[in-house]
Design an enzyme around this catalytic site. Structure first.
Site, short mmCIF file in Angstrom:
data_model
loop_
_atom_site.label_atom_id
_atom_site.label_comp_id
_atom_site.label_asym_id
_atom_site.label_seq_id
_atom_site.Cartn_x
_atom_site.Cartn_y
_atom_site.Cartn_z
N ASP A 15 0.86 -1.19 0.00
CA ASP A 15 0.00 0.00 0.00
C ASP A 15 0.90 1.24 0.00
O ASP A 15 2.09 1.16 0.33
CB ASP A 15 -0.91 0.02 1.24
CG ASP A 15 -1.84 1.24 1.23
OD1 ASP A 15 -2.48 1.51 0.20
OD2 ASP A 15 -1.91 1.95 2.25
N SER A 16 0.29 2.37 -0.34
CA SER A 16 1.05 3.62 -0.28
C SER A 16 1.47 3.93 1.16
O SER A 16 2.43 4.67 1.37
CB SER A 16 0.19 4.77 -0.81
OG SER A 16 -0.97 4.89 -0.01
N GLY A 48 -3.03 9.29 -3.66
CA GLY A 48 -4.37 9.59 -4.19
C GLY A 48 -4.46 10.77 -5.13
O GLY A 48 -5.29 10.79 -6.03
N CYS A 78 -4.30 -1.44 -2.16
CA CYS A 78 -4.45 0.00 -2.36
C CYS A 78 -5.31 0.19 -3.60
O CYS A 78 -4.99 -0.33 -4.67
CB CYS A 78 -3.06 0.59 -2.58
SG CYS A 78 -3.06 2.33 -3.04
N THR A 80 -5.94 3.02 -5.20
CA THR A 80 -5.34 3.94 -6.16
C THR A 80 -4.35 3.18 -7.05
O THR A 80 -4.36 3.33 -8.27
CB THR A 80 -4.63 5.09 -5.40
OG1 THR A 80 -5.53 5.61 -4.43
CG2 THR A 80 -4.20 6.19 -6.34
N GLU A 163 -3.17 9.51 7.82
CA GLU A 163 -1.71 9.32 7.81
C GLU A 163 -1.05 10.18 8.89
O GLU A 163 0.03 9.88 9.35
CB GLU A 163 -1.11 9.66 6.44
CG GLU A 163 -1.40 8.62 5.34
CD GLU A 163 -0.44 7.41 5.36
OE1 GLU A 163 0.76 7.60 5.58
OE2 GLU A 163 -0.93 6.28 5.14
N CYS A 197 -11.08 2.99 -0.59
CA CYS A 197 -9.71 3.36 -0.24
C CYS A 197 -9.40 2.58 1.02
O CYS A 197 -10.20 2.59 1.97
CB CYS A 197 -9.60 4.87 0.03
SG CYS A 197 -7.99 5.34 0.72
N HIS A 199 -7.54 3.03 3.40
CA HIS A 199 -7.39 3.80 4.64
C HIS A 199 -8.74 4.03 5.34
O HIS A 199 -8.79 4.23 6.55
CB HIS A 199 -6.81 5.18 4.34
CG HIS A 199 -5.34 5.20 4.08
ND1 HIS A 199 -4.76 4.61 2.99
CD2 HIS A 199 -4.32 5.77 4.78
CE1 HIS A 199 -3.45 4.81 3.02
NE2 HIS A 199 -3.15 5.52 4.09
N1 DGL Z 1 -4.86 3.40 0.62
C1 DGL Z 1 -4.91 3.85 -0.70
C2 DGL Z 1 -6.13 3.48 -1.47
O1 DGL Z 1 -6.73 2.45 -1.18
C3 DGL Z 1 -4.26 5.11 -1.12
C4 DGL Z 1 -4.27 6.28 -0.24
C5 DGL Z 1 -3.34 7.35 -0.74
O2 DGL Z 1 -2.13 7.11 -0.69
O3 DGL Z 1 -3.83 8.39 -1.18
O4 DGL Z 1 -6.50 4.16 -2.39
#
Ligand code: DGL
Length: 279
Positions: A15-16, A48, A78, A80, A163, A197, A199
């Protein structure tokens, strides 16, 4: 590029940043005996709002790193990265760099669930700018259920809040209500909302508290875990190449100390983390 054909190795989860931990958590519950390597590119998060080219470049670098660390199977935990990089990696890069390795994403399992589940056939999606602009969810859902109407909304403030450890503060209350109200104004017949997402599950209870009880808020962890277990059943040749000692190693491109503090919020346990450069 190392392709560890015969050697057993952990499943890579990428993931990011921290969001993929919400996916890893559920995969570990479903497949407790399996080994995992988690990699968060926290130094370059959020993804994102980044361009297609950059998300693709960063994601490919991370996948190659996980292959070099021995992984034969990588989950892009992730949205994105799944929206902007998965297809290109599967179709263009894998055949060249590691034809017998596999990379899977999180969008398809989520779309399959919601396509069956929605009764009003009106679905909402919260995601990053990148995921929403890619149109990946409406396209995937259209293939599965052409009758579904999908309203998507980018929530650019949510990932930075999470974050930065502000998911439980008043700033998060304000920005959750703001985006929920906008989505319901676009379509008040929605009965299912995808948290597109990884997160966002951290904000799930706040999101639910701003919505009528009749609306199901869908987080992806269990859906992805279920779909991965099913995939491994259908592909014993992949399953055979995964090591199974019940061990997980965590890596971040940011500071290890910073990562472990917030990681415990996502996983409800402390984890040992190492710093790793992927460039
Ligand atoms: N957790 C990520 C997602 O599912 C990306 C969040 C990000 O880095 O902007 O899109």
């Amino acid at each position: 590029m190392k392709e560890s054909d015969n050697k057993k190795s952990p499943i890579g989860v990428f993931d990011s940043g921290y969001g993929g931990l919400t996916i890893l958590d559920k995969i570990q519950e479903k497949l407790p005996g399996y080994d995992f390597i988690y990699l968060g590119d926290n130094a370059r998060a959020p993804y994102g709002s980044r361009s297609f080219e950059i998300v693709y470049k960063f994601t490919l670098e991370a996948v190659k790193k996980l292959f070099d660390m021995g992984c034969n199977l990588v989950i892009l935990a992730c949205n994105t990265a799944s929206a902007k990089a998965l297809r290109s990696i599967q179709q263009n890069d894998l055949p060249l760099i590691a034809p017998s390795n596999r990379v899977l994403g999180v969008i398809r399992p989520t779309a399959e669930y919601v396509a069956l589940k929605s009764k009003t056939r009106h679905v909402g999606l919260f995601g990053t700018q990148g995921t929403v602009q890619s149109n990946s969810y409406p396209l995937e859902l259209k293939k599965l259920a052409p009758d579904l109407r999908v309203e998507s909304l980018a929530c650019p403030m949510w990932v930075p809040l999470i974050e930065n450890g502000e998911a439980y503060g008043q700033g998060a209350d304000y920005f959750v209500k703001k985006y929920v109200d906008i989505l319901l104004e676009k379509d008040d017949d929605i009965d299912s909302i995808i948290l597109g997402c990884t997160h966002y599950p951290i904000l799930k209870s706040k999101i639910e508290s701003c919505l009528p009880k009749s609306i199901e808020v869908i987080s992806q962890g269990e859906l992805v875990a279920e779909s991965l277990a099913d995939y491994l059943n259908r592909h014993p040749e992949i399953d055979r190449r995964i090591s199974k000692n019940g061990e997980t190693h965590f890596y971040t491109t940011e500071s290890a100390d910073k990562f472990s503090d917030l990681a415990s919020l996502f996983l409800n346990r402390n984890v040992d983390v190492e710093h790793l450069d992927i460039e």
